[in-house]
Design a protein around this motif. Structure first.
Motif, PDB file in Angstrom:
ATOM      1  N   GLY A 146      10.006   3.614  28.401  1.00  0.00           N
ATOM      2  CA  GLY A 146       8.904   4.027  27.530  1.00  0.00           C
ATOM      3  C   GLY A 146       9.358   4.164  26.076  1.00  0.00           C
ATOM      4  O   GLY A 146       8.653   3.725  25.159  1.00  0.00           O
ATOM      5  N   TYR A 147      10.540   4.764  25.868  1.00  0.00           N
ATOM      6  CA  TYR A 147      11.065   4.935  24.509  1.00  0.00           C
ATOM      7  C   TYR A 147      11.323   3.570  23.864  1.00  0.00           C
ATOM      8  O   TYR A 147      11.049   3.365  22.686  1.00  0.00           O
ATOM      9  N   ASN A 149       9.882   0.693  24.638  1.00  0.00           N
ATOM     10  CA  ASN A 149       8.605   0.038  24.347  1.00  0.00           C
ATOM     11  C   ASN A 149       7.969   0.612  23.088  1.00  0.00           C
ATOM     12  O   ASN A 149       7.355  -0.112  22.311  1.00  0.00           O
ATOM     13  N   LEU A 150       8.121   1.917  22.917  1.00  0.00           N
ATOM     14  CA  LEU A 150       7.561   2.566  21.734  1.00  0.00           C
ATOM     15  C   LEU A 150       8.158   1.950  20.459  1.00  0.00           C
ATOM     16  O   LEU A 150       7.426   1.594  19.532  1.00  0.00           O
ATOM     17  N   ARG A 152       9.544  -0.936  20.209  1.00  0.00           N
ATOM     18  CA  ARG A 152       9.097  -2.350  20.130  1.00  0.00           C
ATOM     19  C   ARG A 152       7.697  -2.426  19.527  1.00  0.00           C
ATOM     20  O   ARG A 152       7.437  -3.273  18.668  1.00  0.00           O
ATOM     21  N   THR A 153       6.789  -1.524  19.980  1.00  0.00           N
ATOM     22  CA  THR A 153       5.417  -1.593  19.448  1.00  0.00           C
ATOM     23  C   THR A 153       5.379  -1.226  17.956  1.00  0.00           C
ATOM     24  O   THR A 153       4.445  -1.587  17.257  1.00  0.00           O
ATOM     25  N   TYR A 154       6.405  -0.518  17.490  1.00  0.00           N
ATOM     26  CA  TYR A 154       6.474  -0.192  16.054  1.00  0.00           C
ATOM     27  C   TYR A 154       7.120  -1.338  15.263  1.00  0.00           C
ATOM     28  O   TYR A 154       7.404  -1.199  14.089  1.00  0.00           O
TER      29      TYR A 154
ATOM     30  N   ALA B  49      -1.198  -3.823  23.260  1.00  0.00           N
ATOM     31  CA  ALA B  49      -0.072  -3.408  22.413  1.00  0.00           C
ATOM     32  C   ALA B  49       0.997  -4.498  22.310  1.00  0.00           C
ATOM     33  O   ALA B  49       1.872  -4.430  21.449  1.00  0.00           O
ATOM     34  N   ILE B  51       3.148  -5.191  24.759  1.00  0.00           N
ATOM     35  CA  ILE B  51       4.294  -4.891  25.640  1.00  0.00           C
ATOM     36  C   ILE B  51       4.287  -5.884  26.805  1.00  0.00           C
ATOM     37  O   ILE B  51       5.332  -6.347  27.248  1.00  0.00           O
ATOM     38  N   ILE B  69       3.599  -8.321  19.900  1.00  0.00           N
ATOM     39  CA  ILE B  69       3.360  -7.032  19.248  1.00  0.00           C
ATOM     40  C   ILE B  69       2.717  -7.274  17.882  1.00  0.00           C
ATOM     41  O   ILE B  69       3.182  -8.108  17.114  1.00  0.00           O
ATOM     42  N   TYR B  75       0.155   2.279  19.350  1.00  0.00           N
ATOM     43  CA  TYR B  75       0.092   2.627  20.765  1.00  0.00           C
ATOM     44  C   TYR B  75       0.670   4.019  20.996  1.00  0.00           C
ATOM     45  O   TYR B  75       1.775   4.315  20.559  1.00  0.00           O
ATOM     46  N   ASN B  79       3.228   9.931  27.870  1.00  0.00           N
ATOM     47  CA  ASN B  79       4.220  10.959  27.518  1.00  0.00           C
ATOM     48  C   ASN B  79       4.384  10.971  26.004  1.00  0.00           C
ATOM     49  O   ASN B  79       4.240   9.927  25.367  1.00  0.00           O
ATOM     50  N   LEU B  81       7.025  11.130  24.308  1.00  0.00           N
ATOM     51  CA  LEU B  81       8.177  10.301  23.950  1.00  0.00           C
ATOM     52  C   LEU B  81       8.793  10.675  22.595  1.00  0.00           C
ATOM     53  O   LEU B  81       9.147   9.805  21.797  1.00  0.00           O
ATOM     54  N   TYR B  95       8.107   5.038  12.426  1.00  0.00           N
ATOM     55  CA  TYR B  95       7.548   3.764  11.964  1.00  0.00           C
ATOM     56  C   TYR B  95       8.074   3.437  10.566  1.00  0.00           C
ATOM     57  O   TYR B  95       8.500   2.321  10.294  1.00  0.00           O
ATOM     58  N   THR B 142       1.803   8.364  15.745  1.00  0.00           N
ATOM     59  CA  THR B 142       0.961   7.178  15.949  1.00  0.00           C
ATOM     60  C   THR B 142       0.067   6.948  14.729  1.00  0.00           C
ATOM     61  O   THR B 142      -0.080   5.820  14.260  1.00  0.00           O
ATOM     62  N   CYS B 145       1.281   5.089  11.689  1.00  0.00           N
ATOM     63  CA  CYS B 145       1.621   3.665  11.855  1.00  0.00           C
ATOM     64  C   CYS B 145       0.802   2.760  10.943  1.00  0.00           C
ATOM     65  O   CYS B 145       1.021   1.560  10.909  1.00  0.00           O
TER      66      CYS B 145
END
Lengths: 250, 244
Positions: A146-147, A149-150, A152-154, B49, B51, B69, B75, B79, B81, B95, B142, B145
């Motif tokens: 999850g971390y 992917n986070l 990566r999405t940024y 997203a 992924i 992406i 996204y 959690n 995170l 970000y 988020t 971003c």
């Protein structure tokens, strides 16, 4: 009750030392068979300047070996995590290096590298490198997807994944490996010196043993234990410096 | 920015999760996605997203197809995170750090801290914050971003009832002054009714959108929500039918 719990380990050590001292005195065991704790402490104080000189050499070899193991271990650990093919190629070799006893390899290193510091440092590297690589690469691989992917999405690159998430999260695991390696580092240097050298605690140890001066051998062993604890303390200090969570818990 | 999802298909091995899924989201629209477990709600957000890669179909933003992406999407996973070794300020500025604008983003984040109920938490670590505060910090991360479309995957799912209600009120207030498109995946019917302009109810895996419900009320309060028994019952019935 809390004070008793805290003092219990020290109390056990004192009781054991007391039994040892009493056994040597009552049984009149000669010095060349088993020196008493008091005789060991006395010799340690008497021999301290000589021991300190040899300690300097051993610490130099241990720290250099640890430094090399750390640098190479970090690079290999990252490569193992980043490239599965590299892991498949290198991991069996790493395991094999640990299956051959150091006492067998140390004389070979001396044949190839001479009587200087190099074979002793290589012995330390051989002993310390493995726990560092394994603990670090395991730590890198255990990160929650999850971390990653986070990041990566940024829009984060692989470099960001390692710098921001993977390497900091692997620090706790790395510290465990470093603690093992730190304890091994002194033993590694001593083993290297034991085989062939003209200075260092291993050299001192073998000379004292050959002369049946067991009080000096025991004094040297105490010194080695203290050094190993000191190395362990240095790793803890490193952990305190690099992990903000540890600083806060203090 | 207008989002359109066309004929989206995704399967995990033989198990088809999304099949020919299609919908549109207008600029500034708040859409909730409801459905039984395993119907592909989170998979849909992961596809949007970037992924996951769609096996068929397209995701378009203002008519232009997106691949992988895309910076138009922000996204927020279930959690929080938050990285435990980083302060809240460093966490929310991730970000900016990745895009080499950390200092600029720190200033922005500091200015937003009070709005997100995090004033004074800048130098705290995640384990020093309550569950609600952690979620707010994750939300601020988020929000910073600078995206146009926000993908929220059960952001309040792990919170207790009271904290969840507070967070919903807070999100509602935030959204009313914030012209961003939001796609919210939730299991909570009340949350969907209270927050959304439109509710999409997904059917069984692979069956796509079963029903679309518009929620037109503008002045929503908790009292208004408690009066929506009929709507709640209808949504509940639709989801229950899909779980049979």
């Amino acid at each position: 009750m809390k004070n008793i719990t805290r003092a219990a380990p020290l109390l056990v050590i004192l009781i054991l030392l007391g039994i040892w001292e009493l056994t040597v005195r009552v049984g009149q065991i000669p010095l060349y068979v088993l020196p008493s704790p008091s005789a060991t402490v006395f010799t340690l104080a008497e021999e301290f300047p000589t021991l300190l000189r040899h300690t300097g050499i051993t610490v130099l070899e241990a720290l250099t070996g640890m430094g090399i193991s750390f640098a190479v271990g970090i690079i290999i650990g990252i490569l193992i995590d980043a490239m599965p093919t590299f892991k498949r190629c290198i991991y069996p070799i790493l395991v094999v290096t640990q299956t051959v006893p150091v006492i067998v390899l140390a004389p070979i290193f001396i044949i190839y590298m001479g009587f200087g510091y190099a074979p002793k440092i290589l012995t330390v590297v051989l002993m310390c490198f493995f726990p560092i690589v394994v603990s670090f690469s395991d730590g890198l691989g255990q990160m929650d997807e999850g971390y990653l992917n986070l990041i990566r999405t940024y829009g984060g690159s692989r470099f960001h994944l390692y710098r921001i998430v993977k390497i900091p999260s692997a620090m706790i695991s790395l510290l465990s490996g470093l603690k093992v390696a730190a304890t091994y580092s002194i033993s590694g240097a001593v083993v290297g010196e034991w085989i062939a050298s003209q200075s260092g605690l291993g050299y001192y140890l073998i000379r004292a043993k050959n002369g049946y001066m067991l009080d000096k051998v025991f004094a040297c062993v105490v010194m080695i234990i203290l050094l190993s604890l000191l190395m362990n303390g240095l790793v803890k200090l490193f952990g305190w410096a690099v992990l903000p969570m540890k600083r806060r818990r203090k | 920015m207008k989002l359109s999802v066309n004929n989206l298909y995704f399967s995990y091995g033989d198990q088809c999760i999304l099949n020919d899924l299609a919908f549109e989201a207008g600029e500034g629209e708040f859409i909730s996605i409801l459905g039984p477990s395993g119907c592909g709600k989170s998979t849909l957000l992961n596809l949007l997203a970037g992924i996951l890669k769609p096996q068929r179909g397209q995701v378009r933003i203002d008519g232009k197809e997106t691949k992988g992406i895309n910076s138009c999407f922000a996204y927020m996973p279930q959690n929080d995170l938050l990285l435990p070794w980083r302060t809240i300020l460093d966490n929310v500025c991730l970000y900016g750090e990745i895009h080499r604008r950390k200092e600029q983003m720190k200033e922005k984040a500091r200015a937003q801290m009070a709005r997100f109920g995090l004033q004074g938490c800048e130098d705290k670590y995640p384990d020093e914050l309550s569950g609600g505060m952690r979620q707010r910090a994750a939300f601020l991360r988020t929000a910073l971003c600078e995206a146009e479309i926000y993908l929220l995957d059960e952001p309040f799912g792990a919170l207790d009832v009271i904290t969840r209600s507070t967070m919903q009120d807070w999100l509602r207030e935030l959204y009313s002054n914030w012209s961003r498109t939001i796609l919210l995946v939730t299991h909570d019917t009340d949350e969907a009714i209270y927050l959304s302009d439109r509710i999409l109810i997904l059917g069984k895996p692979g069956e796509g959108i079963r029903r679309e419900i518009q929620v037109k009320e503008k002045n929503r309060t908790r009292e208004w929500l408690y009066e929506q028994g009929k709507l709640r019952a209808e949504i509940y019935r639709l989801i229950q039918e899909e779980t049979k």
